[in-house]
Enzyme design. Sequence first.
Site, short mmCIF file in Angstrom:
data_model
loop_
_atom_site.label_atom_id
_atom_site.label_comp_id
_atom_site.label_asym_id
_atom_site.label_seq_id
_atom_site.Cartn_x
_atom_site.Cartn_y
_atom_site.Cartn_z
N ASP A 166 -0.64 4.38 12.30
CA ASP A 166 -0.61 5.79 11.91
C ASP A 166 -1.00 6.74 13.04
O ASP A 166 -1.38 7.89 12.78
CB ASP A 166 -1.53 6.03 10.71
CG ASP A 166 -0.84 5.76 9.37
OD1 ASP A 166 0.41 5.73 9.35
OD2 ASP A 166 -1.55 5.55 8.37
N LYS A 169 -0.06 10.51 13.36
CA LYS A 169 -0.65 11.58 12.55
C LYS A 169 -1.39 12.61 13.40
O LYS A 169 -1.71 13.70 12.91
CB LYS A 169 -1.61 10.99 11.51
CG LYS A 169 -0.87 10.28 10.37
CD LYS A 169 -1.84 9.76 9.32
CE LYS A 169 -1.11 9.11 8.16
NZ LYS A 169 -2.04 8.58 7.13
N HIS A 194 5.17 11.59 10.97
CA HIS A 194 4.17 10.86 11.75
C HIS A 194 4.72 9.51 12.22
O HIS A 194 4.25 8.96 13.22
CB HIS A 194 2.88 10.67 10.96
CG HIS A 194 2.89 9.52 10.00
ND1 HIS A 194 3.35 9.64 8.70
CD2 HIS A 194 2.50 8.23 10.12
CE1 HIS A 194 3.24 8.47 8.08
NE2 HIS A 194 2.72 7.60 8.92
N ASP A 268 -0.83 -2.13 4.63
CA ASP A 268 -1.25 -0.73 4.53
C ASP A 268 -1.32 -0.27 3.08
O ASP A 268 -2.28 0.39 2.66
CB ASP A 268 -0.28 0.14 5.33
CG ASP A 268 -0.77 1.57 5.49
OD1 ASP A 268 -1.99 1.77 5.58
OD2 ASP A 268 0.07 2.48 5.53
#
Length: 326
Positions: A166, A169, A194, A268
């Site tokens: 991630d 982001k 993202h 995730d």
Amino acid sequence: NEKTLSGYCALTKKIVNVSDVYNIPREMPYSFNTSFDRISGYKTTSTLTVPLKTAEGRLLGVIQVINARSPDGGTVAFTKEDELLITHFAANATVALQRAYMTRAMILRMIKMSELRDPKETGAHVNRVAGYAVEIFDRWAYRHGLNDVEREKTRDTLKIAAMLHDVGKVAISDLILKKPARFTPEEYAVMQAHTYFGARLFDDPQSPLDSIAADVALTHHENWDGSGYPGWIDVMTGKPLKTDSQGKALGRKMEEIPLGGRIVAVADVFDALSSKRVYKQAWSEQDVYDEIRKMSGIKFDPEMVEVFFEILPSIKQIRELYPEQE
């Protein structure tokens, strides 16, 4: 400590050249542990231990070679020429280690940067996701007969790539990223970016890690049935490469999604459902398992779901190892 050859070399940062480890002078602080010879059945005589130290004097480790050979195959003491040769090799090894440490340090800083930007990207979360991903990969690799060398190489890069899943982001506005509620449809569309923002960080791959990290960042929200995001897009522009009848990017499906993306998708989502957020409570353990099973063949690769439940005890251990801090 100084009681071993390697320990003494590390403490003093000096070369230790011993011609016969079974006859080390009593005044020396170090000795040789003969149990290794007894266990292996191999007789150690001469040893040369060289420190791996940087130009700044920082110790990175030691390298030790044993039993120098004479032209007729006998065991002899290491010479001064041998010391020069191994010292040269040690210098090259030190440079390689320094580069590896620098790479790791930069990666850890990227992870910390993500954690500072996004309150959900905690250290515990990324460590859990990485841990789950590695365990899933290990079982998948066993199923598919990957050799140990390939498995170890891939698991190490996948672990770091999963920690960076991630990282994109950091390019998302705080108004959306830190919103203490669910996203509106418009905000959700912005958040989806993202994935390719993260992949852009690795657009000039220098190593297998860069390639896997790009794949994971880009595709960990793709769905097995093709309903995920961002789909077939140009990473640098965000524009569709393949479109549906409405001109929207087609989602990747099935094996179009790279292995790393399929693995991290399960890891995730499992962690997200199991964790408390400002806009939701953590789901019960059984509800999470039921959801993972229900999404098999829809959101998740069915084989990854099978593997996940095969290694469930390991998954639980990882979750206990990295608890969320209140």
